[in-house]
Design a protein around this motif. Structure first.
Motif, short mmCIF file in Angstrom:
data_model
loop_
_atom_site.label_atom_id
_atom_site.label_comp_id
_atom_site.label_asym_id
_atom_site.label_seq_id
_atom_site.Cartn_x
_atom_site.Cartn_y
_atom_site.Cartn_z
N ARG A 10 -12.36 2.68 -11.41
CA ARG A 10 -11.76 3.15 -10.17
C ARG A 10 -12.50 2.73 -8.91
N GLY A 33 -4.52 5.41 -1.75
CA GLY A 33 -5.22 5.58 -3.02
C GLY A 33 -6.72 5.74 -2.90
N VAL A 34 -7.30 5.45 -1.73
CA VAL A 34 -8.75 5.55 -1.57
C VAL A 34 -9.15 7.02 -1.50
N THR A 35 -10.08 7.42 -2.38
CA THR A 35 -10.50 8.83 -2.44
C THR A 35 -11.93 9.04 -1.94
N ASP A 36 -12.73 7.96 -1.89
CA ASP A 36 -14.10 8.11 -1.40
C ASP A 36 -14.62 6.75 -0.93
N VAL A 47 -13.88 4.04 -3.81
CA VAL A 47 -13.30 4.65 -5.00
C VAL A 47 -11.83 4.92 -4.72
N ALA A 48 -10.98 4.52 -5.67
CA ALA A 48 -9.54 4.70 -5.49
C ALA A 48 -8.94 5.35 -6.74
N SER A 49 -7.94 6.19 -6.53
CA SER A 49 -7.28 6.86 -7.65
C SER A 49 -6.41 5.89 -8.43
N ASP A 50 -5.85 4.90 -7.74
CA ASP A 50 -5.05 3.86 -8.41
C ASP A 50 -4.88 2.70 -7.44
#
Length: 197
Positions: A10, A33-36, A47-50
């Motif tokens: 991810r 999709g970017v989470t961090d 970091v991406a969820s998808d």
């Protein structure tokens, strides 16, 4: 073209000479999709969820500004009575008072967090104060210890082993799980040390 490598299922690790500016550009772009987004010394971990392929394409065309947004200003009061203060003076050819003056005159930037929760690697140290780590690390350095090693300054957020040179101590709590966020320091924050008694 910047170098981008996969980091697990991810994540993408982006090489950059301006991690804070790139982090700010990524956050401003609102990439889906970017989470961090975690800056390092010369990298940014995204970091991406998808949708990593789409995120990677967008990262390749993203242009960071000259600098990221200004970080918060954090003043750290310091009692300069560290176990290594006299040794740092000897290593640098300065007096103890000159070490304190140079350390407290600089403005530091939190380059990144690492080693332990809330441990900020601070850049901006006076070049004269760039001393090596101790040959033998201590088994326990007290929380709040203000230290230097190589090109960095830091404050130990919790008691831990460590080989940095101790200049003093602060009563500021750098890591508190009841605080939101728990870390007092964040990447890009500006730090000043002020002598106190």
């Amino acid at each position: 073209m910047r170098e981008i490598r996969r980091a697990g299922d991810r994540g993408l690790l982006v090489e950059t000479s301006s991690p804070h500016a790139l982090r700010a550009a990524i956050l401003a772009a609102g990439l889906p999709g970017v989470t961090d987004v975690v800056p390092g010394e010369t990298t940014v971990l995204v970091v991406a969820s998808d949708g990593l392929e789409l995120v990677e394409r967008r990262l390749r065309s993203l242009e960071p500004g000259e600098a990221g947004p200004p970080g918060r200003e954090v003043e750290v009061p310091v009692v300069y009575d560290g176990a290594d203060l006299a040794e740092v003076a000897e290593l640098t050819g300065l007096t103890v008072d000159e070490v304190v003056a140079r350390h407290s005159a600089a403005e530091y930037t939190v380059a990144y967090l690492g080693f332990s929760p809330g441990f900020g690697y601070l850049t901006g140290i006076d070049p004269v104060l760039r001393v090596p780590r101790r040959r033998t690390p201590r088994t326990s350095v007290p929380a709040g210890s203000v230290a230097i090693a190589g090109p960095y300054a830091a404050v130990y957020p919790s008691a831990s082993p460590g080989g940095w040179r101790l200049l003093g101590r602060t009563d500021l709590v750098l890591w508190d799980v009841r605080r939101d966020p728990p870390s007092l320091l964040g990447p890009g924050d500006r730090v000043r040390f002020s002598p106190s008694r």
